[in-house]
Scaffold this active site. Structure first.
Site, mmCIF file in Angstrom:
data_model
loop_
_atom_site.group_PDB
_atom_site.id
_atom_site.type_symbol
_atom_site.label_atom_id
_atom_site.label_comp_id
_atom_site.label_asym_id
_atom_site.label_seq_id
_atom_site.Cartn_x
_atom_site.Cartn_y
_atom_site.Cartn_z
ATOM 1 N N ASP A 85 -0.584 3.398 11.205
ATOM 2 C CA ASP A 85 -0.357 2.116 10.537
ATOM 3 C C ASP A 85 1.037 1.585 10.858
ATOM 4 O O ASP A 85 1.568 1.851 11.931
ATOM 5 C CB ASP A 85 -0.545 2.313 9.011
ATOM 6 C CG ASP A 85 -1.142 1.097 8.326
ATOM 7 O OD1 ASP A 85 -0.499 0.043 8.315
ATOM 8 O OD2 ASP A 85 -2.265 1.206 7.793
ATOM 9 N N HIS A 121 2.257 -2.461 4.881
ATOM 10 C CA HIS A 121 0.828 -2.128 4.981
ATOM 11 C C HIS A 121 0.584 -0.624 4.890
ATOM 12 O O HIS A 121 -0.250 -0.164 4.109
ATOM 13 C CB HIS A 121 0.291 -2.687 6.299
ATOM 14 C CG HIS A 121 -1.200 -2.731 6.399
ATOM 15 N ND1 HIS A 121 -1.963 -1.604 6.618
ATOM 16 C CD2 HIS A 121 -2.070 -3.771 6.305
ATOM 17 C CE1 HIS A 121 -3.244 -1.957 6.669
ATOM 18 N NE2 HIS A 121 -3.340 -3.263 6.476
ATOM 19 N N SER A 298 -8.801 -3.015 5.097
ATOM 20 C CA SER A 298 -7.796 -1.950 5.196
ATOM 21 C C SER A 298 -7.427 -1.384 3.848
ATOM 22 O O SER A 298 -6.756 -0.373 3.778
ATOM 23 C CB SER A 298 -6.484 -2.419 5.775
ATOM 24 O OG SER A 298 -6.511 -3.256 6.750
#
Length: 355
Positions: A85, A121, A298
């Site tokens: 990520d 994220h 996600s």
């Protein structure tokens, strides 16, 4: 500049056109493929809001994580979850002590020696997998799991397939010693590109098969390009990957959640996603010690990766083990069937039920 890979039979090379042409002529080189860009499956929406009043996020309650903890006493101990990520803010109160201290961090570019997260994220995803309840609300499915994190995306949010392969390779053997068993058991992936249908990209296909041969479960966000059919992203829509769609708190598929079917040469048309999980208004950790509500497939895939960690932890606590195929089958057959009866290209086999 070159980097030799062993996860697939390849070398990643950055060179002048003359060198590339010479490689193409070399009889020892089967073929030269250009590495394509890889994208982060970015959230559809990020919003701040007050902490949920419940002891658990709605997503954890929906997939019945509290029942797993209470009934089986399992919270993901002795399981390693990989995250490819944007990185991780390992100092977040909900993530302190979750990142493996040695060989728990990888940056394929060599620019970032210690854990960080420029975007947020990776930290949000990591919280859903293994976060605690520092805020008063549990955010993580498997809070006793160990995380290892590869920062595929640097500050501009760009990456290429050779960097993705380097991250996938590292997940198999973080310390570079094949005699130690320190690889990931399951990897959460929020990266990809528009579908490769009808022909899979060989290096990524081979790397996924290498993961499965090493008994690593590949969990992928299916993409945020819905609601039309045939909007899935690769490699989450590859047959061997576990592609995850996003549901809301009422068990409706999110409008943005990408949908199959997807067609593969030599295989035919297959259903994607495989399963779905909570991915709308998901409360989790962000850098700086805070929390935000994010929407996206996600946000759904880490619910699945965390559930896989619980499954593996449970099997190991009883002296057993689970194959990747068995884990996929169990997730599908125990999922709550939503939408049309049986598997479909909106929900897959249904919304997962960890309990």
């Amino acid at each position: 500049h070159f980097h030799s890979l062993w996860i697939v039979n390849a070398v990643s090379v950055r060179a002048t056109p003359e060198v590339i042409e010479a490689l193409k002529r070399d009889p020892l080189v089967e073929k030269v493929i250009q590495a394509r860009p890889v994208r982060l499956v970015r959230p559809i929406r990020r919003q701040s809001g007050i902490r949920p009043r419940q002891a658990f996020t709605w997503g954890l309650e929906k997939i019945r994580v509290p029942e797993v903890w209470n009934t089986f006493g399992i919270q993901g101990a002795n399981v390693t979850v990989g995250v490819i990520d944007t990185g991780i803010a390992a100092d977040h109160p909900d993530l302190v002590g979750k990142l493996r201290p040695v060989n728990g961090w990888f940056d394929p570019y060599g620019d970032t020696p210690s854990p960080s997260d420029w975007h947020g994220h990776g930290t949000h995803v990591s919280g859903t997998i293994a976060g605690g309840n520092a805020s008063g609300t549990y955010i993580g499915v498997a809070p006793q799991a160990t995380l290892i994190v590869a920062q595929l995306f640097n500050e501009d949010g760009q990456a290429t397939e050779d960097a993705a392969l380097a991250c996938m390779q590292w997940m198999m053997d973080p310390d570079g010693d094949p005699n130690t068993n320190d690889g990931a058991d399951v990897v959460n992936n929020s990266w990809g590109y528009p579908s490769d249908s009808p022909i899979m990209y060989e290096p990524i296909k081979d790397a996924l098969n290498a993961w499965i041969a090493a008994n690593i479960v590949p969990v992928f966000a299916i993409g945020n390009s819905g609601p039309s059919p045939r909007t899935t992203g690769s490699p989450g829509d590859y047959p061997m990957a576990l592609g995850v769609g996003a549901t809301d708190s009422n068990d409706n598929i999110a409008d943005f959640s990408s949908r199959g079917p997807v067609f593969w040469e030599g295989i035919g048309e297959i259903i994607k996603p495989d399963v779905s999980a909570p991915g709308v208004y998901v409360y989790s950790s962000v850098p700086g010690g805070g929390y935000e509500y994010w929407n996206g497939t996600s946000m759904a895939s880490p619910h699945v990766a965390g559930t896989v960690a619980l499954m593996i932890s449970c099997a190991r606590s009883q002296g057993g083990s689970l194959s990747v195929d068995t884990i996929k089958q169990l997730l599908k057959t125990t999922a709550v069937d939503l939408g049309q009866s049986g598997p479909d290209n909106d929900y897959g086999w249904g919304r997962i039920d960890a309990f």
